[in-house]
Design a protein around this motif. Structure first.
Motif, short mmCIF file in Angstrom:
data_model
loop_
_atom_site.label_atom_id
_atom_site.label_comp_id
_atom_site.label_asym_id
_atom_site.label_seq_id
_atom_site.Cartn_x
_atom_site.Cartn_y
_atom_site.Cartn_z
N ARG D 71 0.84 -1.20 0.00
CA ARG D 71 0.00 0.00 0.00
C ARG D 71 0.87 1.25 0.00
O ARG D 71 0.67 2.19 -0.76
N ALA D 72 1.90 1.24 0.84
CA ALA D 72 2.78 2.42 0.92
C ALA D 72 3.49 2.65 -0.42
O ALA D 72 3.65 3.79 -0.86
N VAL D 73 3.91 1.57 -1.06
CA VAL D 73 4.59 1.71 -2.36
C VAL D 73 3.61 2.26 -3.40
O VAL D 73 3.92 3.20 -4.13
N LYS D 74 2.41 1.69 -3.42
CA LYS D 74 1.38 2.12 -4.38
C LYS D 74 1.07 3.60 -4.20
O LYS D 74 0.91 4.34 -5.17
N ASP D 75 1.02 4.02 -2.94
CA ASP D 75 0.68 5.41 -2.63
C ASP D 75 1.87 6.36 -2.68
O ASP D 75 1.72 7.55 -2.35
N ARG D 76 3.08 5.83 -2.99
CA ARG D 76 4.31 6.68 -2.97
C ARG D 76 4.40 7.37 -1.60
O ARG D 76 4.75 8.55 -1.50
N ASP D 77 4.09 6.63 -0.57
CA ASP D 77 3.98 7.19 0.79
C ASP D 77 5.27 6.84 1.55
O ASP D 77 5.40 5.75 2.10
N ASN D 87 14.04 1.10 4.94
CA ASN D 87 15.21 1.88 5.35
C ASN D 87 15.53 2.88 4.25
O ASN D 87 15.56 2.54 3.07
N ILE D 88 15.82 4.11 4.64
CA ILE D 88 15.97 5.19 3.67
C ILE D 88 17.09 4.93 2.66
O ILE D 88 16.99 5.32 1.50
N TYR D 89 18.17 4.24 3.09
CA TYR D 89 19.27 3.97 2.16
C TYR D 89 18.80 3.09 0.99
O TYR D 89 19.29 3.22 -0.12
N TYR D 90 17.88 2.17 1.28
CA TYR D 90 17.33 1.33 0.20
C TYR D 90 16.17 2.04 -0.49
O TYR D 90 16.05 1.99 -1.72
N LEU D 91 15.32 2.69 0.29
CA LEU D 91 14.16 3.39 -0.30
C LEU D 91 14.61 4.44 -1.31
O LEU D 91 13.88 4.74 -2.26
N ALA D 92 15.80 5.01 -1.11
CA ALA D 92 16.30 6.03 -2.03
C ALA D 92 16.35 5.51 -3.47
O ALA D 92 16.18 6.27 -4.43
N LYS D 93 16.57 4.21 -3.61
CA LYS D 93 16.63 3.63 -4.96
C LYS D 93 15.24 3.60 -5.59
O LYS D 93 15.08 3.84 -6.79
N LEU D 94 14.23 3.31 -4.75
CA LEU D 94 12.84 3.33 -5.23
C LEU D 94 12.41 4.76 -5.54
O LEU D 94 11.76 5.03 -6.56
N ALA D 95 12.82 5.68 -4.67
CA ALA D 95 12.49 7.09 -4.91
C ALA D 95 13.02 7.54 -6.27
O ALA D 95 12.37 8.32 -6.98
N GLY D 96 14.20 7.03 -6.62
CA GLY D 96 14.77 7.35 -7.93
C GLY D 96 13.86 6.91 -9.08
O GLY D 96 13.67 7.64 -10.06
N ILE D 97 13.29 5.72 -8.94
CA ILE D 97 12.36 5.23 -9.97
C ILE D 97 11.15 6.15 -10.07
O ILE D 97 10.64 6.42 -11.16
N PHE D 98 10.70 6.64 -8.93
CA PHE D 98 9.54 7.54 -8.91
C PHE D 98 9.92 8.95 -9.35
O PHE D 98 9.06 9.84 -9.40
N GLN D 103 15.11 16.18 -1.96
CA GLN D 103 14.29 17.31 -1.48
C GLN D 103 12.80 16.98 -1.62
O GLN D 103 12.01 17.30 -0.72
N ASP D 104 12.45 16.31 -2.71
CA ASP D 104 11.06 15.87 -2.85
C ASP D 104 10.67 14.93 -1.71
O ASP D 104 9.59 15.04 -1.12
N VAL D 105 11.59 14.01 -1.43
CA VAL D 105 11.32 13.03 -0.37
C VAL D 105 11.21 13.73 0.99
O VAL D 105 10.34 13.41 1.80
N GLY D 106 12.09 14.69 1.22
CA GLY D 106 12.04 15.44 2.47
C GLY D 106 10.75 16.23 2.59
O GLY D 106 10.10 16.23 3.65
N ALA D 107 10.37 16.89 1.51
CA ALA D 107 9.15 17.70 1.53
C ALA D 107 7.94 16.81 1.81
O ALA D 107 7.07 17.14 2.64
N ALA D 108 7.90 15.66 1.14
CA ALA D 108 6.76 14.75 1.31
C ALA D 108 6.62 14.31 2.76
O ALA D 108 5.51 14.18 3.28
#
Ligand SMILES: [Fe+3]
Ligand SMILES: [Fe+3]
Lengths: 284, 129, 284, 129
Positions: D71-77, D87-98, D103-108
């Motif tokens: 659900r969190a992945v689907k919602d980009r949450d 973990n943010i070090y791994y999630l950063a790779k997914l954020a790249g795909i999105f 800064q976007d991640v921080g703002a969100a």
């Protein structure tokens, strides 16, 4: 409060697994070795452990030289055995105890140990064969598992003193664990044997007997040797004694020998089995 | 998997202590033996064991074995593999492909017949009486 | 006899690599950060190191949670960078110094550290960007590499005290190395920043300045905090300060500050650069 | 790569110390988040990034993500991914795909606009004068 019920120490030669698979435990070559286990089974029936913390060494199944830990602690919910290169039948899977694993890891890192933590981990014959020996014919293993792998493959090996300290730190972690578990410690491998080099086939029964006599009452004496001393006395793979020393360290109370068996040879190895019960010291 | 060796193996440093007939797999040996041990580690996978059986030379190529390592493998020369940096825990997987038991491996390294090697092991039984 | 010439401490934010690739170092956003490096280059020209021992943290390129070392020491003849998930241009490969790596590993294990040894290892931006900053436009890196990775990803993290002790043990190993090499120590990452959670964007310039002021003269003061203290003060990724503390430990002589630069922000990070020269104490 | 979870995630143990707004990726989080982090780690390989882009659901299936993680992945949450053990070090790779910057991640995560988030970072410059 958890209870450390005691320690089981045993060799882990792959051929033992083959003998079990073939059902030849009562043949003359094997009987003197397997005869060491009924007393272990009787002790286990009374000790009733729920969890086994196992000190062992990986033989090139889960670890390779690209990432070779000195000490590795499993923190997986489940562990599988896998083909080690010989296509032998696989051992049953093992249920993990990740909460207890993390408790141990927290305590170790907090005590200046530098473990590698493994949330996914294959375990080899050196862990599985002692389980087969302790709980033969179990449909599923009656204990959960925390595996702790010690590097006995690539030098520099951790010193016997460091391995004893590791075991003691694990023991202290278990003592501070709030759960109701009854915990058995396993140390696998040894005793004297050597597979490689012109000295292959080396066995030293006098040294083995010294180790068996000393492990319970005075483990620090074994820890005053260095790893190369052990190799000189016990052969290159005899250094798997490090697993025994670490396991002994985790027995934090007053230990008492319950049973022992020593038989030479099983395959190229002097095979030994020992149980040390662990009695929490009575508060004065 | 490829060997990390960029320009051939480093020479083995002298060990500070030797135990006769007893190889010590230290950093120098591990550096020298990486390709051979990596090949042996790959044999955990039965498909890789089969690929080796089908074309031994091609498989050794894939892991960039050194000439010394290739020769020892070709000759089924256990002491030669160890001298080339092989570690017995990994070599045991290759020995399995060759159909060698640990007694066969022991006999080959000590220059004994397999029967004599087994008899020497059994002779220790008297010491345990 | 080898010489430890000094330490270079710098942030390693991926965006720095992107700025270098785009050649925008002189644009207003970037200039105050890159202006910190000409003094580093001048110092390097005079210090002339042959080998870099680098304390850094892997960001999920070489290590995953299946085998997560507390400390990992590379012992490969060559290290490559690889895609970290964003398809960015790759950094040049690094020549290893395996003999020196093994000397360090022997010394560490002999001093009761429990490293994971890596004969094959990918190194990420946190190692490569400081190289790009130190040796811009080099056709090939002018130093060989010994990489030492510290776990800053998964708790329990090693304590600052343990990281300082690690660095000191590495320094002692380097002092006992017989080769003629001139060795530079790098510590990468930090200073304050936080990427995750509702406190994302957290920066603490007062704490950063305290760290910069204290690292040279009194590293033990930084090591009296625990890792969670650092996270509270410097943000969750500010705990990469552990790499700086370890690197400082490897400077075994009298240290003197050569240059420092501090600029906020680079991406989400308070970016800092410092050089500490290391003078072997004059024998009395 | 498969998740080692046999029977769903363990509940997160209470942390002995909390720092407001600051996730601590400890053993309990690592246990809970293994599948999600394993998926993110796989994104080091561009072919895996492409496979995720082509069929996000199938890719999440392959790594046996928990419902909370899916659900969190689907919602980009991002906060939802972290609450599910990411973990943010791994999630950063997914954020790249999105296509999200840090800064976007921080703002969100902070509920700010990206402009406000960047401005807050820049505001620290005054402290360094
Ligand atoms: Fe063994
Ligand atoms: Fe970083």
């Amino acid at each position: 409060m958890s209870t450390i019920v005691g320690g089981i120490f045993t060799s882990h030669v792959p051929a033992i697994g083959a003998a079990i698979a073939k059902g030849v435990q009562q043949e003359p070559y094997w009987k003197p070795f397997f005869d060491g286990f009924p007393p272990v089974h009787r002790w286990l029936e009374q000790a009733k452990p729920d969890v086994a913390v196992v000190f062992y060494n990986d033989h090139g199944l889960n670890f390779f030289l690209d990432k070779m830990p000195t000490f590795a602690v499993g923190a997986a919910p489940r562990y599988e055995n896998a083909d080690e290169g010989w296509g032998l039948p696989l051992f049953k899977p093992f249920e993990g105890a990740p909460d207890l694993s993390w408790h141990i890891i927290d305590h170790l890192v907090g005590s200046d140990f530098d473990p590698t933590t493994c949330q996914q981990m294959l375990v080899d014959h050196s862990l599985a064969i002692p389980f087969e020996l302790c709980w033969p014919e179990a449909a599923a293993w009656p204990v959960k598992l925390v595996p702790i792998a010690i590097n006995t493959v690539q030098h520099p090996l951790p010193s016997p003193r460091r391995c004893l300290a590791l075991g003691r730190a694990v023991g202290a972690a278990l003592e501070s664990w709030d759960g109701p578990e009854r915990i058995v410690i396993l140390g696998t491998g040894g005793l004297s044997h050597q597979l490689d080099g012109e000295r292959a086939g080396f066995i030293n029964t006098a040294y083995d007997r010294h180790c068996l006599d000393t492990l319970g009452p005075d483990p620090d004496a074994l820890a005053r040797q260095d790893a190369l001393d052990i190799i000189e006395q016990a052969g290159s793979q005899g250094v798997e004694l490090l697993n025994w020393i670490a396991a002994r360290g985790a027995l934090t109370g007053r230990v008492e020998e319950v049973t022992r068996n020593y038989h030479v040879p099983i395959s190229n190895t002097a095979a030994a089995t020992m149980v040390l019960a662990n009695e929490a010291p009575v508060p004065a | 998997m490829t060997s990390p060796a960029a320009s051939g193996p480093a020479p083995r440093r002298p060990m500070s202590r030797t135990i006769p007939g007893t190889p010590i797999f230290d950093g120098a040996a591990a550096t020298q033996g990486y390709a051979l041990n990596a090949m042996c580690f790959s044999f955990n996978d039965p498909a890789n064991r089969e690929a080796f059986r089908v074309d031994e030379d091609a498989y050794c190529d894939r892991f960039a074995l050194t000439p010394q390592q290739r020769r020892a493998v070709k000759d089924r020369d256990i002491l030669g593999m160890i001298a080339a940096g092989g570690n017995i825990y990994y070599l045991a997987k290759l020995a399995g492909i060759f159909g060698l038991s640990v007694q066969d491996v022991g006999a080959a390294q000590t220059g004994m017949s397999v029967e004599a090697f087994k008899a020497a092991l059994l002779a220790h039984q008297e010491e345990t009486a």
